[in-house]
Motif scaffolding. Structure first.
Motif, PDB file in Angstrom:
ATOM      1  N   SER A  54      67.411   5.806  70.995  1.00  0.00           N
ATOM      2  CA  SER A  54      66.742   5.499  69.741  1.00  0.00           C
ATOM      3  C   SER A  54      67.270   6.325  68.575  1.00  0.00           C
ATOM      4  CB  SER A  54      65.228   5.753  69.876  1.00  0.00           C
ATOM      5  OG  SER A  54      64.566   5.481  68.662  1.00  0.00           O
ATOM      6  N   ASP A  55      67.594   5.612  67.487  1.00  0.00           N
ATOM      7  CA  ASP A  55      67.810   6.293  66.216  1.00  0.00           C
ATOM      8  C   ASP A  55      66.449   6.805  65.750  1.00  0.00           C
ATOM      9  OD1 ASP A  55      68.854   7.237  63.869  1.00  0.00           O
ATOM     10  OD2 ASP A  55      69.452   5.291  63.070  1.00  0.00           O
ATOM     11  N   ILE A  77      66.755   9.259  74.680  1.00  0.00           N
ATOM     12  CA  ILE A  77      67.932   9.969  74.172  1.00  0.00           C
ATOM     13  C   ILE A  77      68.048   9.575  72.707  1.00  0.00           C
ATOM     14  CG2 ILE A  77      70.441  10.234  74.283  1.00  0.00           C
ATOM     15  CD1 ILE A  77      70.266   9.639  77.283  1.00  0.00           C
ATOM     16  N   TYR A  78      67.780  10.516  71.817  1.00  0.00           N
ATOM     17  CA  TYR A  78      67.830  10.209  70.394  1.00  0.00           C
ATOM     18  C   TYR A  78      69.265  10.206  69.891  1.00  0.00           C
ATOM     19  CZ  TYR A  78      62.796  10.390  69.929  1.00  0.00           C
ATOM     20  OH  TYR A  78      61.459  10.122  70.042  1.00  0.00           O
ATOM     21  N   THR A  79      69.568   9.229  69.040  1.00  0.00           N
ATOM     22  CA  THR A  79      70.901   9.096  68.452  1.00  0.00           C
ATOM     23  C   THR A  79      70.707   9.015  66.943  1.00  0.00           C
ATOM     24  OG1 THR A  79      70.815   6.671  68.595  1.00  0.00           O
ATOM     25  CG2 THR A  79      71.739   7.848  70.479  1.00  0.00           C
ATOM     26  N   THR A  80      71.163  10.008  66.214  1.00  0.00           N
ATOM     27  CA  THR A  80      70.862  10.057  64.787  1.00  0.00           C
ATOM     28  C   THR A  80      71.914  10.837  64.017  1.00  0.00           C
ATOM     29  OG1 THR A  80      69.169  10.709  63.172  1.00  0.00           O
ATOM     30  CG2 THR A  80      69.424  12.111  65.122  1.00  0.00           C
ATOM     31  N   ALA A  81      71.968  10.592  62.726  1.00  0.00           N
ATOM     32  CA  ALA A  81      72.892  11.334  61.862  1.00  0.00           C
ATOM     33  C   ALA A  81      72.274  12.628  61.367  1.00  0.00           C
ATOM     34  CB  ALA A  81      73.292  10.464  60.667  1.00  0.00           C
ATOM     35  N   SER A  94      61.821  13.343  75.066  1.00  0.00           N
ATOM     36  CA  SER A  94      63.263  13.377  74.841  1.00  0.00           C
ATOM     37  C   SER A  94      63.994  14.148  75.930  1.00  0.00           C
ATOM     38  CB  SER A  94      63.559  14.022  73.485  1.00  0.00           C
ATOM     39  OG  SER A  94      64.943  14.172  73.310  1.00  0.00           O
ATOM     40  N   ILE A  95      65.085  13.552  76.423  1.00  0.00           N
ATOM     41  CA  ILE A  95      65.929  14.230  77.404  1.00  0.00           C
ATOM     42  C   ILE A  95      67.189  14.777  76.757  1.00  0.00           C
ATOM     43  CG2 ILE A  95      67.086  12.077  78.076  1.00  0.00           C
ATOM     44  CD1 ILE A  95      66.253  15.094  80.344  1.00  0.00           C
ATOM     45  N   ASP A  96      67.553  14.217  75.594  1.00  0.00           N
ATOM     46  CA  ASP A  96      68.722  14.734  74.876  1.00  0.00           C
ATOM     47  C   ASP A  96      68.695  14.212  73.446  1.00  0.00           C
ATOM     48  OD1 ASP A  96      71.073  16.159  74.466  1.00  0.00           O
ATOM     49  OD2 ASP A  96      71.952  15.491  76.346  1.00  0.00           O
ATOM     50  N   TYR A  97      69.604  14.751  72.634  1.00  0.00           N
ATOM     51  CA  TYR A  97      69.612  14.497  71.200  1.00  0.00           C
ATOM     52  C   TYR A  97      71.075  14.469  70.763  1.00  0.00           C
ATOM     53  CZ  TYR A  97      67.838  15.263  66.374  1.00  0.00           C
ATOM     54  OH  TYR A  97      67.516  15.160  65.049  1.00  0.00           O
ATOM     55  N   LEU A  98      71.592  13.280  70.440  1.00  0.00           N
ATOM     56  CA  LEU A  98      73.011  13.123  70.130  1.00  0.00           C
ATOM     57  C   LEU A  98      73.194  12.808  68.646  1.00  0.00           C
ATOM     58  CD1 LEU A  98      74.090  10.894  73.168  1.00  0.00           C
ATOM     59  CD2 LEU A  98      74.178  13.390  72.983  1.00  0.00           C
ATOM     60  N   ALA A 110      74.729  13.152  78.583  1.00  0.00           N
ATOM     61  CA  ALA A 110      73.301  12.912  78.399  1.00  0.00           C
ATOM     62  C   ALA A 110      72.763  11.996  79.494  1.00  0.00           C
ATOM     63  CB  ALA A 110      73.057  12.289  77.024  1.00  0.00           C
ATOM     64  N   ILE A 111      73.517  10.980  79.840  1.00  0.00           N
ATOM     65  CA  ILE A 111      73.081  10.052  80.884  1.00  0.00           C
ATOM     66  C   ILE A 111      73.058  10.750  82.239  1.00  0.00           C
ATOM     67  CG2 ILE A 111      73.701   7.952  82.147  1.00  0.00           C
ATOM     68  CD1 ILE A 111      74.740   6.832  79.477  1.00  0.00           C
ATOM     69  N   GLU A 112      74.052  11.569  82.501  1.00  0.00           N
ATOM     70  CA  GLU A 112      74.076  12.306  83.768  1.00  0.00           C
ATOM     71  C   GLU A 112      72.907  13.279  83.858  1.00  0.00           C
ATOM     72  OE1 GLU A 112      75.904  11.859  86.566  1.00  0.00           O
ATOM     73  OE2 GLU A 112      76.450  10.056  85.428  1.00  0.00           O
ATOM     74  N   LYS A 113      72.550  13.887  82.731  1.00  0.00           N
ATOM     75  CA  LYS A 113      71.394  14.781  82.727  1.00  0.00           C
ATOM     76  C   LYS A 113      70.139  14.003  83.110  1.00  0.00           C
ATOM     77  CE  LYS A 113      70.749  17.513  79.143  1.00  0.00           C
ATOM     78  NZ  LYS A 113      70.285  17.984  77.807  1.00  0.00           N
TER      79      LYS A 113
END
Length: 248
Positions: A54-55, A77-81, A94-98, A110-113
């Motif tokens: 998710s953004d 898994i957050y995906t944001t600028a 949240s498991i990760d933040y990209l 992130a997926i492996e985590k």
């Protein structure tokens, strides 16, 4: 198969993420949603996924608004600028933040985590995941602020201090003061502690902007640019303050 959805309002970002996720044979992409309203409606009518990409900033609000309206056990898994939402993201599932642009290597990690915490039966061990996530330390590098109907990105390197006034926390740059969505307690958890120090209940200051320190009768700090208010180190923080200075 791991049921997965995307929440993203930028079509190029959706296409790129769909392409990257296609590299993982055990992920099943079941939906791509582009707004808070659409996502809330989808969650209310469909079986929830195990994993969400998710953004955060969407056209009709923040994705956090979705999970204020619907409850889900899925992990995100957050995906944001913008990295200013790290703390709030980790308060949710949240498991990760990209940060965008998303790199294939970072996505794979992130997926492996996420997969490392999947029990054999395929459900998420959420308690264990949260324990690991709480141990991770994320630091802000920039902050998104509002100026009327416009948004501005402020680099952490431009900020001399954060201060609270009338229950609002502001940041100070050379040019002006901006309101933020943080509390000082939240900022303490996400700022680089080698660079920022909370001198009292009202102020967090940057070591890069200290111009002078008066030691008598109280420890008073002058910054290169600061609001029209004296900055005094509270008595109980003086020793920690001197240790912090020595460590810089």
């Amino acid at each position: 198969m791991i049921r997965t959805i995307i929440i993203e309002d930028e079509k190029p970002a959706v296409r790129r993420l769909e392409k990257l996720l296609g590299l993982f044979a055990d992920l099943e992409l079941v939906a791509s949603l582009n707004s808070v309203e659409e996502a809330v409606d989808w969650f209310q009518q469909n079986e929830h996924p195990q994993l969400i990409f998710s953004d955060i900033v969407l056209g009709d609000g923040l994705s956090f608004d979705i999970f204020d309206k619907v409850s889900t056990k899925a992990f995100i898994i957050y995906t944001t600028a913008f990295d200013q939402y790290t703390l709030k993201a980790f308060k949710l599932n949240s498991i990760d933040y990209l940060l965008k642009p998303i790199e294939e290597e970072d996505l794979a990690k992130a997926i492996e985590k996420f997969k490392s915490f999947l029990p054999e039966e395929g459900s998420v061990n959420s308690q264990e995941i949260r324990q690991i996530v709480r141990k991770e330390k994320s630091t802000l590098s920039r902050i998104l602020v509002k100026i009327g109907y416009n948004l501005k990105v402020v680099s952490i390197n431009e900020i001399s201090c954060f201060f609270s006034e009338n229950k609002i926390v502001y940041l100070q740059t050379k040019e002006r003061t901006y309101p933020t969505d943080f509390t000082l307690d939240e900022l303490e958890n996400v700022l680089d502690e080698t660079k920022f120090f909370r001198v009292n209940r009202q102020f967090i200051i940057s070591s890069d902007c200290i111009k002078n320190i008066h030691t008598s009768p109280n420890y008073k700090v002058d910054l290169e640019f600061q609001p029209n208010e004296e900055i005094t180190v509270s008595r109980e923080r003086v020793k920690d303050f001197k240790d912090w200075l020595a460590g810089n």
